[in-house]
Design an enzyme around this catalytic site. Structure first.
Site, PDB file in Angstrom:
ATOM      1  N   ASP A 208      -3.075  -2.234  -5.241  1.00  0.00           N
ATOM      2  CA  ASP A 208      -3.145  -1.361  -4.074  1.00  0.00           C
ATOM      3  C   ASP A 208      -2.364  -2.027  -2.946  1.00  0.00           C
ATOM      4  OD1 ASP A 208      -4.183   0.732  -2.339  1.00  0.00           O
ATOM      5  OD2 ASP A 208      -5.399  -0.861  -1.466  1.00  0.00           O
TER       6      ASP A 208
ATOM      7  N   ASP B 222      -9.015  -3.191  -2.727  1.00  0.00           N
ATOM      8  CA  ASP B 222     -10.025  -3.692  -1.798  1.00  0.00           C
ATOM      9  C   ASP B 222     -10.882  -2.601  -1.181  1.00  0.00           C
ATOM     10  OD1 ASP B 222      -8.105  -2.536  -0.041  1.00  0.00           O
ATOM     11  OD2 ASP B 222      -8.853  -3.820   1.570  1.00  0.00           O
TER      12      ASP B 222
END
Length: 757
Positions: A446, A645
């Protein structure tokens, strides 16, 4: 007096905000109060949300699904809810096993001390408990941990035989039962054994401490495993807790009523106050506000919502008041779908313990056959008393094959590896994550919070001739000082870092889709896009080049005008972590393919990827699409790790073969992942891969030690050397060999502490 009539159901059907009753034949008919259906005349019934049925499955065998809790017919493990609820529980199987563990520990320690008394405190124990008294005390002390503590293993061992699915519990139950039964007979009827197995007092050696220790160690392994699975449930419960518990429903009469979320049905009109969570998925019917959707998109910038725009349950409303129509409730909301995806993906991986089970499926019957065959041979051709010799040979074979070392082989390596990882900033959630990480060939990362810091910050201030950067930044910060928007906060924070204290602004005006305008020290200051500058007549041609250059670097560029004159460009961006480039280089050196996956726009995503050397980019991706991309790569035969995250990464983290969470991210991401990098440093993945390789080598070595001693010892225990040397392995020597294999396994596992990572 006027008669008060109930509202017409047909009228109420057009105003669904408070419909509490409906016709079973015509569900489109709704009413605030009971009555009859205007279409068919049937009595209206209360409109209640459908309660989903709770299903239970086995964590080891997900194909087993039951409507009620119980035990798995294959392995005997306790069934768990397929989708945990947010309600507290009493510990369930973990509490059940923990109680047995502590009781077993309390009794096993004194049994071990008594068994080793002559080595620990000399002959004091022999003086206090001479001869048979010591044996009987050990019998009494060892019975609770063996019988009560090991009872679940005996039940599961029997089930494994009944269901013809031999596994670790078969070995545990068989080994403990034989060692304990043998010792009980030796303690209560020592005369049943040949004189060669009796000491000068006529006593026969017992192995109560062996059986009790096996039970205690296996219980410890079960508790550790259940705790790991409990953290998996905690991740799902954390997701469920994101949703609000109540909603403000607007009735047809325009009255606000606070109701439980499970009472909200499709079509209800809901009021979302500033700063509260949106209760369910739906669409805005009135009002305007900015909504923080970072839990879904992973991007920190709020999204403006107005009439007709879709809103998502559990996202956070900003400063405006919204009226919305509920369109998806209960299990149909996006949050519920994310929860379901996390739960499904977490059950899709086979535990590492299945390796030992597959070996045990062949090992157990082989050991039993050897024991039976040996007993028959000794009974037929053995010396007198042949029956006693036959029994002792069978016992020796089974004791030397006792699964103590096999039970330690994997857990010891995993325990040491987890400690090694923790010291390197890498937290492994479970054994299977260590096993799978070694074969990862594709890493999906990500962008926000993983490759970048995860929060916008001021980058550059480009000014037009006649203006200074401090002047432009100071005025821009004054305009944005009262805003909670992340971009505004970045500008204000950047101004403070440069020693520019924000001044007071008046006549603040937000121009939809363009920017903001205010007066500062009597000057008109505008901050926004080119359209706002055009509206104010500010010529920005000389600043266009600077703005485009900043955008190509992944910045968000905003023009600033002072008193109608273009003054400069202020840029904000989510900065790349200092360790990211090195991490990408290290991972490429390990032969890992790297793909960046982000909900951000393609221009910004490509700019970030170019800076850090990533060639493959997937932008504008939503949470369910992230999980689908992981599935697609897995279907292509890739072994995929996912690093993220945010809450929006949770489904993909769970779907991946190995999910890696940044320790600086959300708790939900960390609970959904298999590996957590404590410092949020992506270089930790390289360390984790090296630990995985070292650990799996160590486990294979341990399994070799565990089986080598048993495999070599079984023929000796069966008496193969007796015709040539007259030597017959006693159960005591068999137990010593078994202990030696355990010592070898433990010593080898400890070598992992010195592994280079």
């Amino acid at each position: 007096m006027a008669t008060r009539h109930a509202p017409s159901p047909e009228i109420e059907a057009a105003a669904p905000g408070a419909a509490r009753f409906t016709c079973p034949m015509h569900p489109e008919v709704r009413s605030d109060s009971p009555g009859s259906c205007p279409k068919c005349g049937m009595a209206l019934e209360p409109l209640m949300p459908t309660v989903a049925q709770v299903l239970y499955t086995c964590p080891m065998h997900p194909e087993i699904v039951r409507s009620e809790p119980g035990s798995c017919p294959i392995c005997g493990m306790a069934l768990e809810p397929m989708l945990p609820t947010g309600e507290a529980d009493d510990g369930g199987e973990l509490g059940y096993m923990s109680r047995r563990l502590w009781v077993s520990v309390a009794f096993t320690i004194p049994v071990l001390l008594l068994a080793m008394g002559e080595y620990v405190i000399g002959g004091a124990i022999d003086d206090l408990l001479p001869g048979r008294a010591l044996t009987l005390v050990m019998l009494v002390l060892s019975t609770p941990p063996i019988v009560w503590g090991g009872w679940p293993f005996f039940v599961r061992g029997v089930q494994s035989v009944v269901n013809r699915s031999l596994n670790m519990f078969t070995l545990i139950a068989l080994g403990v039962a034989v060692a304990y039964t043998y010792s009980v007979v030796a303690a209560l009827a020592p005369d049943a054994f040949p004189e060669s197995f009796q000491d000068s007092d006529g006593m026969v050696g017992v192995y109560f401490e062996v059986a009790a220790t096996i039970v205690t160690l296996v219980l410890l392994g079960q508790v550790l495993e259940l705790r790991a699975r409990g953290r998996t449930s905690a991740a799902i419960k954390g997701l469920l807790e994101l949703a609000p518990t109540t909603a403000v429903r607007v009735t047809a009469a325009g009255v606000d009523e606070e109701v439980s979320l499970d009472q909200v049905v499709v079509g209800d009109t809901l009021k979302v106050k500033p700063g509260t969570k949106i209760p369910v998925d739906g669409a805005v019917v009135d009002g305007r506000s900015s909504v923080d959707e970072s839990m879904i998109t992973g991007e920190p910038i709020p999204v403006t919502k107005t009439t007709g725009d879709a809103v998502i349950g559990a996202t956070i409303n900003g400063t405006g008041l919204l009226l919305m129509r509920a369109e998806k409730v209960g299990s149909e909301t996006l949050l519920s779908q994310i929860v379901r995806m996390v739960a499904d993906a977490q059950r899709s991986r086979a535990p590492i313990q299945k390796l030992a089970d597959r070996v045990a499926a062949w090992f157990v019957p082989a050991v039993v056959l050897v024991a039976i065959a040996s007993a028959i041979v000794w009974a037929v051709v053995g010396p007198e008393p042949s029956g006693a010799y036959a029994l002792l040979v069978a016992v020796s074979v089974l004791i030397i094959a006792c699964p103590c070392a096999l039970g330690l082989a994997t857990p010891m390596s995993i325990t040491v590896a987890m400690g090694k990882g923790a010291g390197s900033g890498v937290l492994f959630r479970s054994a299977e994550s260590i096993e799978l990480l070694r074969s990862v060939d594709t890493l999906i990362v990500d962008k926000t919070g993983t490759l970048t810091e995860g929060r916008p910050s001021l980058q550059q201030v480009e000014v037009a001739p006649g203006f200074t950067s401090d002047e432009v930044l100071g005025l821009a910060a004054a305009v944005e000082a009262g805003s909670e928007h992340p971009l505004a906060e970045a500008i204000v924070a950047g101004a403070r870092e440069r020693g520019l204290a924000p001044r007071d602004a008046t006549d603040f005006e937000s121009v939809t889709g363009k920017g903001v305008i205010a007066r500062v020290d009597g000057r008109q200051v505008a901050l926004g896009n080119a359209a706002l500058m055009e509206q104010l007549g500010a010529e920005v041609a000389q600043l266009i080049g600077s703005a485009e250059r900043l955008r190509e670097q992944g910045h968000t560029a905003m023009f600033t005008a002072i008193d109608g004159t273009a003054a400069g460009v202020v840029s904000v961006a989510d900065t790349i972590k200092d360790t990211t480039k090195r991490a990408i280089t290290d991972l490429r050196a390990e032969g890992v393919r790297i793909i960046m996956l982000t909900g951000d726009n393609a221009t910004t995503a490509q700019a970030v990827a170019t800076q850090i050397g990533i060639d493959e980019v997937e932008a504008d991706v939503l949470p369910d699409q992230k999980a689908n991309i992981v599935k697609r790569l897995q279907e292509e035969g890739r072994r995929v790790a996912m690093a993220g995250d945010g809450i929006n990464d949770a489904p993909a983290l769970a779907q991946a073969d190995v999910g890696v969470a940044m320790g600086t991210g959300t708790d939900i991401a960390m609970e959904s992942a298999d590996v957590t990098l404590v410092k949020g440093d992506l270089r930790g993945i390289t360390r984790a891969i090296k630990i995985s390789h070292a650990t799996m080598r160590n486990i294979r070595q341990n399994l070799f030690f565990a089986f080598a001693y048993n495999t070599l010892g079984i023929p000796v225990a069966a008496g193969i050397l007796y015709p040539f040397t007259g030597l017959l392995l006693s159960p005591m020597i068999a137990a010593a060999a078994m202990s030696l294999s355990s010592v070898s396994v433990i010593g080898n596992a400890l070598r992992l502490r010195n592994a280079e990572v």
